[in-house]
Design an enzyme around this catalytic site. Structure first.
Site, PDB file in Angstrom:
ATOM      1  N   HIS A 131       0.870  -1.180   0.000  1.00 50.36           N
ATOM      2  CA  HIS A 131       0.000   0.000   0.000  1.00 50.36           C
ATOM      3  C   HIS A 131       0.910   1.235   0.000  1.00 50.36           C
ATOM      4  O   HIS A 131       2.005   1.190   0.563  1.00 50.36           O
ATOM      5  CB  HIS A 131      -0.826  -0.053   1.299  1.00 50.36           C
ATOM      6  CG  HIS A 131      -1.916   0.953   1.423  1.00 50.36           C
ATOM      7  ND1 HIS A 131      -1.675   2.266   1.733  1.00 50.36           N
ATOM      8  CD2 HIS A 131      -3.260   0.832   1.308  1.00 50.36           C
ATOM      9  CE1 HIS A 131      -2.836   2.908   1.808  1.00 50.36           C
ATOM     10  NE2 HIS A 131      -3.813   2.071   1.558  1.00 50.36           N
ATOM     11  N   ASP A 208       2.798  -4.579   8.258  1.00 56.19           N
ATOM     12  CA  ASP A 208       1.562  -3.828   8.007  1.00 56.19           C
ATOM     13  C   ASP A 208       0.416  -4.836   8.112  1.00 56.19           C
ATOM     14  O   ASP A 208       0.178  -5.613   7.183  1.00 56.19           O
ATOM     15  CB  ASP A 208       1.639  -3.186   6.620  1.00 56.19           C
ATOM     16  CG  ASP A 208       0.295  -2.621   6.165  1.00 56.19           C
ATOM     17  OD1 ASP A 208      -0.712  -2.798   6.868  1.00 56.19           O
ATOM     18  OD2 ASP A 208       0.265  -1.994   5.080  1.00 56.19           O
ATOM     19  N   GLN A 211      -4.790  -5.435   6.987  1.00 56.95           N
ATOM     20  CA  GLN A 211      -5.768  -6.380   6.420  1.00 56.95           C
ATOM     21  C   GLN A 211      -5.712  -7.745   7.093  1.00 56.95           C
ATOM     22  O   GLN A 211      -6.408  -8.669   6.677  1.00 56.95           O
ATOM     23  CB  GLN A 211      -5.529  -6.551   4.912  1.00 56.95           C
ATOM     24  CG  GLN A 211      -5.721  -5.281   4.113  1.00 56.95           C
ATOM     25  CD  GLN A 211      -7.158  -4.784   4.107  1.00 56.95           C
ATOM     26  OE1 GLN A 211      -8.092  -5.535   4.406  1.00 56.95           O
ATOM     27  NE2 GLN A 211      -7.345  -3.519   3.790  1.00 56.95           N
ATOM     28  N   LYS A 234     -10.559  -0.588   9.909  1.00 59.48           N
ATOM     29  CA  LYS A 234     -10.597  -1.798   9.080  1.00 59.48           C
ATOM     30  C   LYS A 234     -11.016  -3.004   9.916  1.00 59.48           C
ATOM     31  O   LYS A 234     -11.302  -4.062   9.386  1.00 59.48           O
ATOM     32  CB  LYS A 234      -9.216  -2.059   8.473  1.00 59.48           C
ATOM     33  CG  LYS A 234      -8.678  -0.899   7.644  1.00 59.48           C
ATOM     34  CD  LYS A 234      -8.623  -1.210   6.183  1.00 59.48           C
ATOM     35  CE  LYS A 234      -8.232  -0.005   5.374  1.00 59.48           C
ATOM     36  NZ  LYS A 234      -6.866  -0.050   4.875  1.00 59.48           N
ATOM     37  N   CYS A 372      -4.718   2.231  -3.807  1.00 55.34           N
ATOM     38  CA  CYS A 372      -3.517   2.775  -3.162  1.00 55.34           C
ATOM     39  C   CYS A 372      -2.296   1.894  -3.387  1.00 55.34           C
ATOM     40  O   CYS A 372      -1.409   1.804  -2.529  1.00 55.34           O
ATOM     41  CB  CYS A 372      -3.718   2.997  -1.659  1.00 55.34           C
ATOM     42  SG  CYS A 372      -4.930   4.247  -1.280  1.00 55.34           S
TER      43      CYS A 372
END
Ligand code: PLP
Length: 414
Positions: A131, A208, A211, A234, A372
């Site tokens: 991202h 990261d 998700q 999220k 993104c």
């Protein structure tokens, strides 16, 4: 609220779960809303909405400073949420810093740890799947320091090439930063192995996990990562709140990110002493109700059970993949063997945006564009995709409706 039935082993009562999400029960353009844009932001259960309302109705107050009753209630709720989140990811409360989201978590590490420890000639490794928020802060750091950014390539299915990663690693590698799960393709990266190899050359690893948190159990000890970031919105909580996890010994060595109230122990015009962890990185009045509601969101998904969520979403993904591939001219972008519930696709001769507009007319929310991840789209030689990203409140019937709506749109557009 959750019922016993729903949390019983092997039972996943999606209709019961959907009652917890008021927003899902509406029509858009005369059709029942089908929300398939969960990778952009998730919807919020009553457990989260009520927590925020309750905060403002009963105990809104600034935290940590006040001797009065409301300040004590707010502080207790905020710190309890930190504890819930810390337990959830298997960290200590000192290692759990409230930030605005994943973007801020990456920027914080790049501007503090990165600025202190990365020197000219050093290297930072990311992957081709990242991202923008896990690309740009590292580029800025490399530019400032004269360091180099290296990118792990991926195959046609959207999986990182592990051998190429091993070739990139060297004693020059200072930081490896990689997505746990790709928001654009759904690829689940082998982050544990990535971390093990990075540590062999003495690099630290940022994960990261934006998700990952909504879909699976994440355990920072098990992963052995050095930093990990995610966003509240999220994971069924509010926007403007997120978490940076950092190993205590690393956070201790890092300079503060922002200066201000709360992050200090004492201030004189000659010298300021910084507060202890985790407050050192939490300057200013935080998103108090957001933090408290993030704790509520974590409790909520744990009540359903992340194993139940993962198993159900996997079935949805398999069903959705099969259904979409029945559509003529449709190709799925991102076919990793280990995949989260994201369906990115293209249809021959149809612009993703046009399809998105026609699906909206049928009440279906998907995302179109580069998600993104422009460098990732470049890798595939495409401008963007249509993306249906699923959450545990989506249903098999909604996937049928999606397939039907795509077919209808295709006949209009062709
Ligand atoms: C959403 C997302 C981000 C950025 O999160 P913000 O909430 O916008 O800060 C970073 N990485 C991934 C994989 C994401 O999905």
């Amino acid at each position: 609220m959750l019922t016993e039935k729903l949390t019983a082993p092997g039972v996943f009562d999606v209709e019961q779960i959907r009652k917890d999400f008021p927003i899902l029960h509406q029509t858009v353009n005369g059709k029942p809303l089908i929300y398939l844009d969960n990778a952009a932001t998730s919807q919020k259960p009553l457990a989260v909405i009520n927590t925020i309302t309750d905060y403002y109705e009963r105990y809104n107050s600034n935290i940590h400073r006040g001797a009065h009753h409301l300040a004590q209630l707010a502080t207790e709720a905020y710190e309890n949420a930190r504890k819930t989140i810390a337990e959830h990811i298997n960290a200590s409360t000192k290692e759990v810093n409230f930030v605005r989201g994943t973007t801020e978590a990456v920027n914080l590490v790049a501007s503090t740890y990165g600025r202190k420890f990365v020197k000219a000639g050093d290297e930072i490794i990311i992957s081709a799947l990242e991202h923008h928020s896990n690309i740009v802060p590292w580029q800025m750091l490399c530019e400032e320091k004269g360091a180099a950014l290296k990118v792990i390539p991926i195959n046609e299915g959207g999986e990182i090439l592990f051998d190429e990663y091993l070739k990139l690693l060297s004693p020059k590698t200072k930081i490896v930063s990689i997505a746990y799960v790709s928001n654009a393709l759904g690829t689940i990266n082998p982050v544990k192995q990535v971390i093990t190899e990075a540590h062999k050359v003495g690099a630290v690893v940022f994960i990261d996990a934006a998700q990952a948190l909504p879909h699976q159990k994440v355990d920072v000890k098990e992963l052995d990562c050095d930093f990990l970031g995610f966003s509240g919105h999220k994971v069924f909580a509010a926007t403007g709140i997120g978490i940076l996890y950092g190993r205590e010994i690393l956070l201790d060595t890092m300079p503060p990110y922002m200066g201000g109230g709360e992050m200090i122990k004492s201030v004189t015009f000659e010298k300021t002493t910084y507060n202890e962890l985790p407050y050192k990185f939490e300057a200013g009045t935080p998103h108090i109700e957001g933090g408290i509601a993030l704790g509520a969101a974590i409790n909520y998904i744990n009540a359903i059970g992340l194993d139940n969520i993962s198993a159900y979403e996997h079935q949805l993904l398999e069903y959705g993949t099969k259904k979409l591939l029945e559509i003529e001219g449709l190709r799925i972008v991102g076919t990793a063997a280990n995949k989260s519930s994201v369906l990115s696709f293209l249809i021959n001769g149809i612009h993703p945006y046009d399809l998105g507009v026609l699906l909206n007319q049928q009440g279906i929310a998907i995302r179109t564009g580069h998600h993104c991840c422009q460098p990732l789209m470049d890798r595939f030689g495409i401008e963007g995709t249509c993306r249906a990203s699923l959450a545990f409140y989506n249903t098999f019937d909604e996937i049928d409706q999606l397939a039907k709506a795509i077919n209808k749109a295709v006949t209009i557009l062709k």
